[in-house]
Design a protein around this motif. Sequence first.
Motif, mmCIF file in Angstrom:
data_model
loop_
_atom_site.group_PDB
_atom_site.id
_atom_site.type_symbol
_atom_site.label_atom_id
_atom_site.label_comp_id
_atom_site.label_asym_id
_atom_site.label_seq_id
_atom_site.Cartn_x
_atom_site.Cartn_y
_atom_site.Cartn_z
ATOM 1 N N ARG A 102 0.834 -1.215 0.000
ATOM 2 C CA ARG A 102 0.000 0.000 0.000
ATOM 3 C C ARG A 102 0.868 1.264 0.000
ATOM 4 N NH1 ARG A 102 -5.122 0.578 0.710
ATOM 5 N NH2 ARG A 102 -5.298 -1.600 1.353
ATOM 6 N N VAL A 103 1.931 1.255 0.782
ATOM 7 C CA VAL A 103 2.810 2.427 0.834
ATOM 8 C C VAL A 103 3.428 2.679 -0.538
ATOM 9 C CG1 VAL A 103 4.932 3.344 1.829
ATOM 10 C CG2 VAL A 103 3.292 2.153 3.288
ATOM 11 N N ALA A 104 3.911 1.622 -1.186
ATOM 12 C CA ALA A 104 4.523 1.769 -2.509
ATOM 13 C C ALA A 104 3.499 2.204 -3.547
ATOM 14 C CB ALA A 104 5.179 0.459 -2.929
ATOM 15 N N ALA A 105 2.276 1.708 -3.422
ATOM 16 C CA ALA A 105 1.230 2.080 -4.381
ATOM 17 C C ALA A 105 0.986 3.582 -4.360
ATOM 18 C CB ALA A 105 -0.058 1.323 -4.081
ATOM 19 N N ILE A 109 2.836 4.388 -7.726
ATOM 20 C CA ILE A 109 1.849 4.010 -8.731
ATOM 21 C C ILE A 109 0.761 5.059 -8.900
ATOM 22 C CG2 ILE A 109 0.211 2.246 -9.465
ATOM 23 C CD1 ILE A 109 3.113 1.362 -9.528
ATOM 24 N N ALA A 110 0.174 5.491 -7.809
ATOM 25 C CA ALA A 110 -0.939 6.448 -7.901
ATOM 26 C C ALA A 110 -0.596 7.692 -8.724
ATOM 27 C CB ALA A 110 -1.412 6.843 -6.503
ATOM 28 N N PRO A 111 0.597 8.286 -8.584
ATOM 29 C CA PRO A 111 0.878 9.516 -9.334
ATOM 30 C C PRO A 111 1.050 9.324 -10.838
ATOM 31 C CG PRO A 111 2.287 9.346 -7.376
ATOM 32 C CD PRO A 111 1.641 8.008 -7.578
ATOM 33 N N GLY A 114 -2.625 7.916 -14.600
ATOM 34 C CA GLY A 114 -3.234 8.610 -15.737
ATOM 35 C C GLY A 114 -2.270 8.786 -16.885
ATOM 36 N N ASP A 115 -1.058 9.252 -16.593
ATOM 37 C CA ASP A 115 -0.067 9.488 -17.645
ATOM 38 C C ASP A 115 0.345 8.188 -18.330
ATOM 39 O OD1 ASP A 115 -0.136 12.176 -17.129
ATOM 40 O OD2 ASP A 115 1.669 12.185 -15.877
ATOM 41 N N PHE A 116 0.481 7.113 -17.545
ATOM 42 C CA PHE A 116 0.883 5.840 -18.147
ATOM 43 C C PHE A 116 -0.193 5.313 -19.083
ATOM 44 C CE2 PHE A 116 1.318 1.204 -18.236
ATOM 45 C CZ PHE A 116 2.650 1.080 -18.622
ATOM 46 N N GLN A 117 -1.445 5.394 -18.670
ATOM 47 C CA GLN A 117 -2.524 4.911 -19.523
ATOM 48 C C GLN A 117 -2.646 5.739 -20.792
ATOM 49 O OE1 GLN A 117 -2.765 1.855 -18.217
ATOM 50 N NE2 GLN A 117 -4.920 1.913 -18.733
ATOM 51 N N ARG A 118 -2.389 7.031 -20.687
ATOM 52 C CA ARG A 118 -2.419 7.869 -21.903
ATOM 53 C C ARG A 118 -1.241 7.553 -22.820
ATOM 54 N NH1 ARG A 118 -4.740 11.543 -18.222
ATOM 55 N NH2 ARG A 118 -2.697 12.217 -17.438
ATOM 56 N N ALA A 119 -0.100 7.238 -22.236
ATOM 57 C CA ALA A 119 1.085 6.940 -23.057
ATOM 58 C C ALA A 119 1.008 5.560 -23.691
ATOM 59 C CB ALA A 119 2.340 7.058 -22.192
ATOM 60 N N TYR A 120 0.382 4.599 -22.975
ATOM 61 C CA TYR A 120 0.328 3.218 -23.466
ATOM 62 C C TYR A 120 -1.096 2.676 -23.335
ATOM 63 C CZ TYR A 120 5.370 3.678 -23.063
ATOM 64 O OH TYR A 120 6.670 4.107 -23.185
ATOM 65 N N ARG A 296 9.960 8.760 -13.519
ATOM 66 C CA ARG A 296 9.208 9.612 -12.601
ATOM 67 C C ARG A 296 9.897 9.748 -11.248
ATOM 68 N NH1 ARG A 296 4.036 11.230 -13.565
ATOM 69 N NH2 ARG A 296 3.763 11.488 -15.808
ATOM 70 N N THR A 297 10.581 8.709 -10.799
ATOM 71 C CA THR A 297 11.246 8.796 -9.502
ATOM 72 C C THR A 297 12.450 9.726 -9.562
ATOM 73 O OG1 THR A 297 12.609 6.838 -9.977
ATOM 74 C CG2 THR A 297 10.524 6.483 -8.827
ATOM 75 N N ARG A 298 12.973 9.977 -10.758
ATOM 76 C CA ARG A 298 14.113 10.889 -10.893
ATOM 77 C C ARG A 298 13.687 12.343 -10.963
ATOM 78 N NH1 ARG A 298 15.659 7.286 -15.310
ATOM 79 N NH2 ARG A 298 17.003 5.608 -14.513
#
Length: 299
Positions: A102-105, A109-111, A114-120, A296-298
């Motif tokens: 949950r913490v990692a999500a 993941i949460a941020p 939207g961008d990932f689904q739009r890109a792929y 994104r982490t960078r």
Amino acid sequence: MRGSEFSQLKAFAAIVEEGSFVRAAARLRVSPPSLSQSIRQLEARIGVRLLNRTTRSVSPTAAGDTLFARLAAAFGELDGAVADVQAGRDRPAGSLRINVSRVAAMRFIAPILGDFQRAYPEIALTVIVDDMLTDIVQGRFDAGIRLGERLHKDMVAVKLSEDLQMAAVAAPAYLEGRAIPRHPQDLHQHQCINFQWPGGGNIYRWEFSRGKRVLEIAVQGSLTVNDTGLMLNAALGGAGVAYMIDYQVQPSIGAGRLVRFLEPWSPSFPGFFLYHPSSRHVPPALRVFIDFVRARTRE
């Protein structure tokens, strides 16, 4: 192997993964009675009971566990072969199953959803939030995100964050009129918010270290939770002392809503990693997902 035999094995694997005939039937787009018939035929054909069934649950027998372990590896190879063929397509496509704490999500993941689904848009992404340390191979997940100290063995690990540190905190209102702990043993004089590992697991013993000294404290308190978000809210509300990962509480410390103490005793530990099974078949969808998360982490 005939087509019907293959479909029976796929049905069996789906039931084990979903833990439910109803959910497995929905996933395979068949009716529950039809799925039950397939399993009866499979068990009759091989002469072994594979599933324990009750009115409320379903789980594999010992023989079922053995069969599922072999099937998971075999289906993984088949999926990898298909992925290799799909790699020649202009855009990555197909299904991608990710298992995360949950913490990692919330952090990774949460941020990006939207961008990932739009890109792929041709990647069907399934994210399962799970604090139970599920075996991602047995669960047929493509990858997971966990703290480094909790990684499964024999995995390819991609570092996503810096090392982390624990932080003992409490709200100013709670500390009013109380002595701020200077040593972990001082926590026995305080109301502490206990954390129970999800799934009815053990109560977490707070871990401290300073130099060569290492302590584990079984703290006391009238509140126990199994969710770190709830623990944070409880601490902010003055319920007692919380012990959490530092980045989770840093904004509240900066805003003056929480006070941190015992920092010299708070240990550091490996941060978050994205991990996946070691294999020569890394699906294109997983490759782009890893690159997307790391980018994104960078930022």
